[in-house]
Scaffold this motif. Structure first.
Motif, PDB file in Angstrom:
ATOM      1  N   MET A   1       0.859  -1.180   0.000  1.00  0.00           N
ATOM      2  CA  MET A   1       0.000   0.000   0.000  1.00  0.00           C
ATOM      3  C   MET A   1       0.898   1.233   0.000  1.00  0.00           C
ATOM      4  O   MET A   1       1.939   1.240   0.645  1.00  0.00           O
ATOM      5  CB  MET A   1      -0.911   0.009   1.219  1.00  0.00           C
ATOM      6  CG  MET A   1      -1.827  -1.199   1.280  1.00  0.00           C
ATOM      7  SD  MET A   1      -2.901  -1.172   2.726  1.00  0.00           S
ATOM      8  CE  MET A   1      -4.095   0.034   2.199  1.00  0.00           C
ATOM      9  N   ALA A   2       0.505   2.256  -0.740  1.00  0.00           N
ATOM     10  CA  ALA A   2       1.313   3.476  -0.806  1.00  0.00           C
ATOM     11  C   ALA A   2       0.410   4.698  -0.784  1.00  0.00           C
ATOM     12  O   ALA A   2      -0.708   4.659  -1.289  1.00  0.00           O
ATOM     13  CB  ALA A   2       2.174   3.481  -2.064  1.00  0.00           C
ATOM     14  N   TYR A   3       0.903   5.761  -0.197  1.00  0.00           N
ATOM     15  CA  TYR A   3       0.166   7.007  -0.037  1.00  0.00           C
ATOM     16  C   TYR A   3       1.082   8.175  -0.329  1.00  0.00           C
ATOM     17  O   TYR A   3       2.277   8.107  -0.095  1.00  0.00           O
ATOM     18  CB  TYR A   3      -0.328   7.166   1.409  1.00  0.00           C
ATOM     19  CG  TYR A   3      -1.054   5.991   1.962  1.00  0.00           C
ATOM     20  CD1 TYR A   3      -2.441   5.936   1.926  1.00  0.00           C
ATOM     21  CD2 TYR A   3      -0.355   4.923   2.517  1.00  0.00           C
ATOM     22  CE1 TYR A   3      -3.116   4.842   2.437  1.00  0.00           C
ATOM     23  CE2 TYR A   3      -1.028   3.826   3.029  1.00  0.00           C
ATOM     24  CZ  TYR A   3      -2.407   3.792   2.988  1.00  0.00           C
ATOM     25  OH  TYR A   3      -3.073   2.706   3.484  1.00  0.00           O
ATOM     26  N   ASP A   4       0.516   9.279  -0.794  1.00  0.00           N
ATOM     27  CA  ASP A   4       1.252  10.533  -0.858  1.00  0.00           C
ATOM     28  C   ASP A   4       0.951  11.319   0.413  1.00  0.00           C
ATOM     29  O   ASP A   4      -0.188  11.353   0.877  1.00  0.00           O
ATOM     30  CB  ASP A   4       0.816  11.372  -2.064  1.00  0.00           C
ATOM     31  CG  ASP A   4       1.496  10.939  -3.347  1.00  0.00           C
ATOM     32  OD1 ASP A   4       2.607  10.376  -3.268  1.00  0.00           O
ATOM     33  OD2 ASP A   4       0.930  11.165  -4.423  1.00  0.00           O
ATOM     34  N   VAL A   5       1.968  11.935   0.950  1.00  0.00           N
ATOM     35  CA  VAL A   5       1.812  12.810   2.109  1.00  0.00           C
ATOM     36  C   VAL A   5       2.309  14.192   1.699  1.00  0.00           C
ATOM     37  O   VAL A   5       3.049  14.320   0.726  1.00  0.00           O
ATOM     38  CB  VAL A   5       2.591  12.285   3.334  1.00  0.00           C
ATOM     39  CG1 VAL A   5       2.016  10.970   3.812  1.00  0.00           C
ATOM     40  CG2 VAL A   5       4.070  12.132   3.031  1.00  0.00           C
ATOM     41  N   PRO A   6       1.911  15.231   2.412  1.00  0.00           N
ATOM     42  CA  PRO A   6       2.351  16.582   2.035  1.00  0.00           C
ATOM     43  C   PRO A   6       3.866  16.701   2.033  1.00  0.00           C
ATOM     44  O   PRO A   6       4.555  16.079   2.829  1.00  0.00           O
ATOM     45  CB  PRO A   6       1.732  17.463   3.126  1.00  0.00           C
ATOM     46  CG  PRO A   6       0.577  16.680   3.636  1.00  0.00           C
ATOM     47  CD  PRO A   6       0.995  15.238   3.541  1.00  0.00           C
ATOM     48  N   GLY A   7       4.365  17.481   1.104  1.00  0.00           N
ATOM     49  CA  GLY A   7       5.802  17.708   1.024  1.00  0.00           C
ATOM     50  C   GLY A   7       6.223  17.912  -0.408  1.00  0.00           C
ATOM     51  O   GLY A   7       5.439  17.805  -1.336  1.00  0.00           O
ATOM     52  N   THR A   8       7.492  18.187  -0.586  1.00  0.00           N
ATOM     53  CA  THR A   8       8.047  18.394  -1.911  1.00  0.00           C
ATOM     54  C   THR A   8       8.117  17.076  -2.650  1.00  0.00           C
ATOM     55  O   THR A   8       8.516  16.066  -2.078  1.00  0.00           O
ATOM     56  CB  THR A   8       9.462  18.994  -1.799  1.00  0.00           C
ATOM     57  OG1 THR A   8       9.378  20.183  -1.012  1.00  0.00           O
ATOM     58  CG2 THR A   8      10.034  19.315  -3.159  1.00  0.00           C
ATOM     59  N   ASP A   9       7.728  17.091  -3.935  1.00  0.00           N
ATOM     60  CA  ASP A   9       7.808  15.864  -4.725  1.00  0.00           C
ATOM     61  C   ASP A   9       9.227  15.327  -4.716  1.00  0.00           C
ATOM     62  O   ASP A   9      10.183  16.061  -4.859  1.00  0.00           O
ATOM     63  CB  ASP A   9       7.392  16.127  -6.179  1.00  0.00           C
ATOM     64  CG  ASP A   9       5.893  16.308  -6.330  1.00  0.00           C
ATOM     65  OD1 ASP A   9       5.186  16.241  -5.302  1.00  0.00           O
ATOM     66  OD2 ASP A   9       5.435  16.506  -7.454  1.00  0.00           O
ATOM     67  N   GLY A  10       9.339  14.038  -4.551  1.00  0.00           N
ATOM     68  CA  GLY A  10      10.652  13.402  -4.560  1.00  0.00           C
ATOM     69  C   GLY A  10      10.552  12.043  -3.932  1.00  0.00           C
ATOM     70  O   GLY A  10       9.544  11.696  -3.316  1.00  0.00           O
ATOM     71  N   PRO A  11      11.595  11.241  -4.102  1.00  0.00           N
ATOM     72  CA  PRO A  11      11.542   9.896  -3.541  1.00  0.00           C
ATOM     73  C   PRO A  11      11.577   9.928  -2.021  1.00  0.00           C
ATOM     74  O   PRO A  11      12.097  10.864  -1.417  1.00  0.00           O
ATOM     75  CB  PRO A  11      12.795   9.232  -4.103  1.00  0.00           C
ATOM     76  CG  PRO A  11      13.704  10.356  -4.442  1.00  0.00           C
ATOM     77  CD  PRO A  11      12.823  11.508  -4.809  1.00  0.00           C
ATOM     78  N   ALA A  12      11.015   8.913  -1.435  1.00  0.00           N
ATOM     79  CA  ALA A  12      11.105   8.773   0.013  1.00  0.00           C
ATOM     80  C   ALA A  12      12.552   8.480   0.377  1.00  0.00           C
ATOM     81  O   ALA A  12      13.320   7.996  -0.441  1.00  0.00           O
ATOM     82  CB  ALA A  12      10.199   7.644   0.474  1.00  0.00           C
ATOM     83  N   THR A  13      12.925   8.793   1.594  1.00  0.00           N
ATOM     84  CA  THR A  13      14.290   8.505   2.022  1.00  0.00           C
ATOM     85  C   THR A  13      14.282   7.387   3.046  1.00  0.00           C
ATOM     86  O   THR A  13      13.457   7.383   3.957  1.00  0.00           O
ATOM     87  CB  THR A  13      14.943   9.754   2.639  1.00  0.00           C
ATOM     88  OG1 THR A  13      14.106  10.241   3.698  1.00  0.00           O
ATOM     89  CG2 THR A  13      15.134  10.839   1.612  1.00  0.00           C
TER      90      THR A  13
END
Length: 154
Positions: free
Chosen positions: A64-76
Motif C-alpha cells: 500500500m502506498a500514499y502521498d503525504v504533504p511535502g516536496t515531490d521526490g523519492p522517500a528517504t
C-alpha cells in the motif's frame, strides 16, 4: 512468497509511480485513486493529485502506498517514524521490507525487478544461512530484503 512486514509506504508525490513499479515487479493488479476521487478537493489543496492505493499480487502479496504533504521526490530510507491514524500506526518513512520465498526460482524475478534503478546493498546470492539472500534500496528509497525463508529449508 510472503511479506513479513506491513507495507504501508508514504511518499511525497511519488505514490502513483511507486505503485505502478511494484505492480510490474510483484504482478497482480494495482488499484490507484486520488483524494479528489472521493470529493475532497475543497478540504485538501490539489486533492486530484494526491494518490493512494495498493498492489495486490495473485499470491496475496500486497503493498500500500500514499502521498503525504511535502516536496515531490523519492522517500528517504530511515528508521521508521510513525503517526497514529484511526488507531493504525502508519510509517512516515519507508523501512526494511522482507520478501521471502520457498525457492530461489520464486524470488529471483522479484529481485531482478527491484534492482532496476536501485542501489544494491548486498548482492543476491548464497548466504551462510540461506541458499539466496540480497538487500537493495529501490528507486523510491524503500529498502527490501529478498531471501529464502530458513523454515523452508529441508
Amino acid at each position: 512468497m510472503s511479506l513479513t512486514a506491513a507495507a504501508h509506504l508514504n511518499f511525497t508525490g511519488q505514490a502513483r509511480a511507486a505503485l505502478e513499479f511494484y505492480a510490474s515487479v510483484f504482478g497482480g493488479r494495482a488499484t490507484i485513486v486520488t483524494y479528489g476521487d472521493f470529493g475532497m478537493p475543497a478540504a485538501l489543496p490539489d486533492a486530484g493529485k494526491v494518490v493512494f492505493g495498493q498492489v495486490t499480487a495473485d499470491n496475496g502479496f500486497g503493498v500500500m502506498a500514499y502521498d503525504v504533504p511535502g516536496t515531490d521526490g523519492p522517500a528517504t530510507p530511515a528508521a521508521p517514524a510513525t503517526r497514529r491514524e484511526n488507531g493504525t500506526t502508519i510509517t512516515k518513512e519507508p523501512f526494511f521490507l522482507s520478501v521471502r520465498g520457498a525457492t530461489v526460482d520464486e524470488v529471483s524475478p522479484v529481485w531482478k525487478g527491484l534492482v532496476d534503478g536501485a542501489t544494491v546493498i548486498e548482492e543476491f546470492g548464497p548466504a551462510p544461512w540461506a541458499p539466496a539472500f540480497g538487500m537493495v534500496t529501490d528507486r523510491f528509497g524503500v529498502t527490501w530484503i529478498v531471501d529464502i525463508a530458513a523454515e523452508h529449508q529441508g
